[in-house]
Structure formats: structure tokens, C-alpha cells
Design a protein around this motif. Sequence first.
Motif, PDB file in Angstrom:
ATOM      1  N   GLY A  98      18.715 -16.082 -43.702  1.00  0.00           N
ATOM      2  CA  GLY A  98      17.587 -15.573 -44.471  1.00  0.00           C
ATOM      3  C   GLY A  98      16.910 -16.647 -45.293  1.00  0.00           C
ATOM      4  O   GLY A  98      16.151 -16.343 -46.219  1.00  0.00           O
ATOM      5  N   GLN A  99      17.163 -17.908 -44.971  1.00  0.00           N
ATOM      6  CA  GLN A  99      16.580 -19.035 -45.697  1.00  0.00           C
ATOM      7  C   GLN A  99      15.948 -20.015 -44.708  1.00  0.00           C
ATOM      8  O   GLN A  99      16.324 -20.061 -43.537  1.00  0.00           O
ATOM      9  N   SER A 100      15.025 -20.802 -45.208  1.00  0.00           N
ATOM     10  CA  SER A 100      14.467 -21.865 -44.380  1.00  0.00           C
ATOM     11  C   SER A 100      15.510 -22.970 -44.207  1.00  0.00           C
ATOM     12  O   SER A 100      16.477 -23.070 -44.980  1.00  0.00           O
ATOM     13  N   LEU A 101      15.319 -23.807 -43.195  1.00  0.00           N
ATOM     14  CA  LEU A 101      16.219 -24.948 -43.013  1.00  0.00           C
ATOM     15  C   LEU A 101      16.275 -25.806 -44.265  1.00  0.00           C
ATOM     16  O   LEU A 101      17.348 -26.265 -44.671  1.00  0.00           O
ATOM     17  N   ALA A 102      15.123 -26.055 -44.877  1.00  0.00           N
ATOM     18  CA  ALA A 102      15.079 -26.918 -46.054  1.00  0.00           C
ATOM     19  C   ALA A 102      15.875 -26.335 -47.213  1.00  0.00           C
ATOM     20  O   ALA A 102      16.630 -27.041 -47.895  1.00  0.00           O
ATOM     21  N   THR A 103      15.718 -25.042 -47.452  1.00  0.00           N
ATOM     22  CA  THR A 103      16.439 -24.404 -48.558  1.00  0.00           C
ATOM     23  C   THR A 103      17.941 -24.418 -48.303  1.00  0.00           C
ATOM     24  O   THR A 103      18.742 -24.722 -49.201  1.00  0.00           O
ATOM     25  N   TYR A 104      18.331 -24.094 -47.076  1.00  0.00           N
ATOM     26  CA  TYR A 104      19.755 -24.054 -46.753  1.00  0.00           C
ATOM     27  C   TYR A 104      20.365 -25.451 -46.792  1.00  0.00           C
ATOM     28  O   TYR A 104      21.486 -25.642 -47.295  1.00  0.00           O
ATOM     29  N   ALA A 105      19.646 -26.453 -46.282  1.00  0.00           N
ATOM     30  CA  ALA A 105      20.143 -27.839 -46.317  1.00  0.00           C
ATOM     31  C   ALA A 105      20.287 -28.332 -47.753  1.00  0.00           C
ATOM     32  O   ALA A 105      21.220 -29.068 -48.085  1.00  0.00           O
ATOM     33  N   SER A 106      19.373 -27.917 -48.621  1.00  0.00           N
ATOM     34  CA  SER A 106      19.477 -28.283 -50.035  1.00  0.00           C
ATOM     35  C   SER A 106      20.730 -27.683 -50.659  1.00  0.00           C
ATOM     36  O   SER A 106      21.528 -28.383 -51.298  1.00  0.00           O
ATOM     37  N   GLU A 107      20.917 -26.388 -50.448  1.00  0.00           N
ATOM     38  CA  GLU A 107      22.030 -25.667 -51.076  1.00  0.00           C
ATOM     39  C   GLU A 107      23.379 -26.135 -50.559  1.00  0.00           C
ATOM     40  O   GLU A 107      24.337 -26.287 -51.329  1.00  0.00           O
ATOM     41  N   LYS A 108      23.485 -26.382 -49.238  1.00  0.00           N
ATOM     42  CA  LYS A 108      24.786 -26.643 -48.626  1.00  0.00           C
ATOM     43  C   LYS A 108      25.106 -28.121 -48.446  1.00  0.00           C
ATOM     44  O   LYS A 108      26.281 -28.475 -48.266  1.00  0.00           O
ATOM     45  N   LEU A 109      24.088 -28.996 -48.513  1.00  0.00           N
ATOM     46  CA  LEU A 109      24.350 -30.426 -48.318  1.00  0.00           C
ATOM     47  C   LEU A 109      23.810 -31.275 -49.459  1.00  0.00           C
ATOM     48  O   LEU A 109      24.572 -31.937 -50.167  1.00  0.00           O
ATOM     49  N   TRP A 110      22.494 -31.299 -49.634  1.00  0.00           N
ATOM     50  CA  TRP A 110      21.901 -32.290 -50.544  1.00  0.00           C
ATOM     51  C   TRP A 110      22.404 -32.130 -51.975  1.00  0.00           C
ATOM     52  O   TRP A 110      22.699 -33.126 -52.652  1.00  0.00           O
ATOM     53  N   GLN A 111      22.528 -30.899 -52.436  1.00  0.00           N
ATOM     54  CA  GLN A 111      23.005 -30.696 -53.801  1.00  0.00           C
ATOM     55  C   GLN A 111      24.482 -31.069 -53.934  1.00  0.00           C
ATOM     56  O   GLN A 111      24.903 -31.636 -54.950  1.00  0.00           O
ATOM     57  N   LYS A 112      25.269 -30.782 -52.904  1.00  0.00           N
ATOM     58  CA  LYS A 112      26.705 -31.040 -52.978  1.00  0.00           C
ATOM     59  C   LYS A 112      27.040 -32.521 -52.812  1.00  0.00           C
ATOM     60  O   LYS A 112      28.066 -32.992 -53.322  1.00  0.00           O
ATOM     61  N   LEU A 113      26.193 -33.278 -52.099  1.00  0.00           N
ATOM     62  CA  LEU A 113      26.473 -34.692 -51.862  1.00  0.00           C
ATOM     63  C   LEU A 113      25.967 -35.594 -52.986  1.00  0.00           C
ATOM     64  O   LEU A 113      26.232 -36.798 -52.969  1.00  0.00           O
ATOM     65  N   GLY A 114      25.251 -35.032 -53.941  1.00  0.00           N
ATOM     66  CA  GLY A 114      24.751 -35.846 -55.049  1.00  0.00           C
ATOM     67  C   GLY A 114      23.743 -36.887 -54.603  1.00  0.00           C
ATOM     68  O   GLY A 114      23.786 -38.041 -55.039  1.00  0.00           O
ATOM     69  N   CYS A 115      22.813 -36.482 -53.741  1.00  0.00           N
ATOM     70  CA  CYS A 115      21.905 -37.423 -53.083  1.00  0.00           C
ATOM     71  C   CYS A 115      20.973 -38.126 -54.073  1.00  0.00           C
ATOM     72  O   CYS A 115      20.703 -37.636 -55.172  1.00  0.00           O
TER      73      CYS A 115
END
Length: 393
Positions: free
Chosen positions: A230-247
Motif C-alpha cells: 500500500g506504499q510507493s517504492l520510494a516510501t517503502y524503501a525509505s522506511e525499510k532501508l534508507w532510514q535504518k541504514l543511516g544514509c
Amino acid sequence: MTSTTERPAASREPSWWDKQGDLIMRRPFNEWTFTHMNWLMPTERVARGATHLPLPVGIRPLNVRYRFQDRDFTLSDLHRRTHSTAFVVLHRGTIVHETYPGAFTGSRSRMQLFSLSKSVTSILVGIALRDGLIGSEKDRITDYRPDFLGTAYEENTIAELLDMTTGVGDLETWEVPNSGIKQFEQTIMGGGDIADVVRAATRTAPAGERFNYSTFDTQMLGWVLEAATGQSLATYASEKLWQKLGCDRDAYYWLTRGRPRTAIGGGSLNATARDVARVGLLMANGGVAGDEQIVPAEWVRRSRGNDRPQLAVGSLGPSGYAHYGYANQWWTLGSESRDAFTGLGVHGQYLFVDPDAEVVIVKCSAWPTQDDERRDAETVAALRSVADHLAHR
């Protein structure tokens, strides 16, 4: 059921818009365009988190020579011969070498990753499966996208998308004007709904029988992911990867010009080389970042290769070079000593991961053509040599 639908006919005379993809990718312009796609296309931000986790830096000399076609070369030779624009090497989680030979690149430049995006899409699918948002990789595509009932994809599963064994679509050939991938590119750039192009793809082999490299397959995978979450690729990638990796920086997907605007899960992610290296480090560490298991360990393992003979190194057929196998949207490089694997994008984009050597290498490039077997083989030889060198340090 196999679709017999013809490709969408052109609704107008060819124009500048139809050639825009060619202009964006032509040297020397591509040294600029590959770092400024947000100036050229609509975009959606992949937001980094509030917490920044800098990568340790311990730069030291990397006097590596690699052998190619019976000659020895240096890394400087590699960058000159293969038009490198960024080159970042991590060993045991530390940046040990970093250079930006491109005319418009630096540590904060966001690089056009092309099909390296496919490997990131795979990671996101693995997370969604773990979280139960996707029920099973054996689910049919149409369980999530019923609008593809009646197309060649009707009976295919998510697992077949992941390994590109759907049997749908033609050989992905950029040089053929009316090929599926050129129709796809022209629709992205010039307007129209790319779903119509994908729906028109025809079956060329039974499901699961053979490998056929297909951006359409990954586009379907991205659409399944968006429908499931129910999310765009960008939103999901932010929540599950970019935010967690401390980019270091926000990444972004560029979107189609026509509406409905959509990200290209197989080719439109843009990010800094250092942040791409963070994704590689996640895979090198078995899906763990910090003290959190972000990606299931089994998902990482299957990305390093499998026992399916049609996906083994040297067995991919006409849509894969002889030194590659394929698994889970990653290209595998199995050897007797170590099982390295890499994400790849046209024009020379690499995310090389050698978990046993504890090495991650990001190489971005601006090749004059989308594909180049010689430049690819030379790059792989060089990246292996770097990993071999560091493995003994």
C-alpha cells in the motif's frame, strides 16, 4: 493464458521525445545526465532518517593490478578504459578507497543506478515477505495485480519474477528500434502508460524453463510490492532501508512522465555511491545493520546463488554473459574460493559484494553504450582482484 495482444501502435509521428533516452545516454552528455536525472524527470524522494550513521573512513594505498586479455592494468587504467565516475571500496565496513573520476561527481552526487535498482527491489520484496505483506513467493502476480489477468503474466508467480524465468517477453535488445525495452523507454520518456507496454508482452517460453533478462519482470515485481504494501517504492524503501541504514543523503526514484506516474523498480533509483555501499554492506553482513536483522538471512543467502542449472554461472544463454549466473535479481559470480555476487546497471553500474572477503565495491560509470561485454569482463576482473587483495589483509 498467452496474450496475443500486439504492441501499442505509435499514436503520433516520431519526435524529439522519442529520442530523448538516446540523448540522455550518449557520451559525453551522460557524465552529466547520470548525476542530474532529477533535473530531467519527475521524481519521488527516498527520505533518509533523522539519525545519520557515518561510515568509518580509513583510506590507504590500494596498489592493485588486475590481469585482462593477457595484460596487466592498474585501477587508474580501469577508470580510464571503462569511464568510471565513482569508485568506493569498503573492507570490513570501512571505506579504504574512494575516488570520483567523473566530471560532475563527488561523495554527495546521486548516481543513476539503472538496473542495479533491481537488486534493491529484491531486498524490499524479501522484507515484505518476512513481514507477511506478501503471502508467499509462490503467489501469482495476479493475486496482487488482477489487472494483468488475460495477459502473458496471468499464470506466473512472484518466484519466477525474482529469477527472471517467467518466459514472458523478447530478448532485451536496446539496438532494435521496436524491441520491448525500446517501447518501454519511449513510453517512459514521451508519455503514456507503461503498464500497456508490459501487458502487450507475449509468452516466448514456458514458465520456469529458461532465464531471460527482463526489466518487465522487475517492473511487475515493483508493482506487486506496491500493491502488497500500500506504499510507493520510494516510501517503502525509505522506511525499510534508507532510514535504518543511516544514509548520507535522500535518494530518489525518477518517475514516468505520463500518468499514472510510476517509479521504475528495475531502473530508476538514484543514490550516492556511499549509500549504495551501505546497501552492499547490509548484504555482506547477512542482512544485519547495527544490531538489527533488516533483511532475512535466508533471503541474502539465496541472492548468492542457487542450484537451478539454467541459472548457473555460464548457463544463462543469450541474455547473460558467460561469467555470470543469476539469482533473486542479483548476478552471481560463483567460484571455487568465494561466492561473490553483484548488482548491475547498464552503462557500467556495479554493486559488487564478496562476503567472504568482507569487501563491498561500488563502481559507477558512463559507458558510451548500454551494454559492453568487454568492458564488463574487464571490470569484473578488476573487482575480483581488489577483493582478492583485501581478503589477505
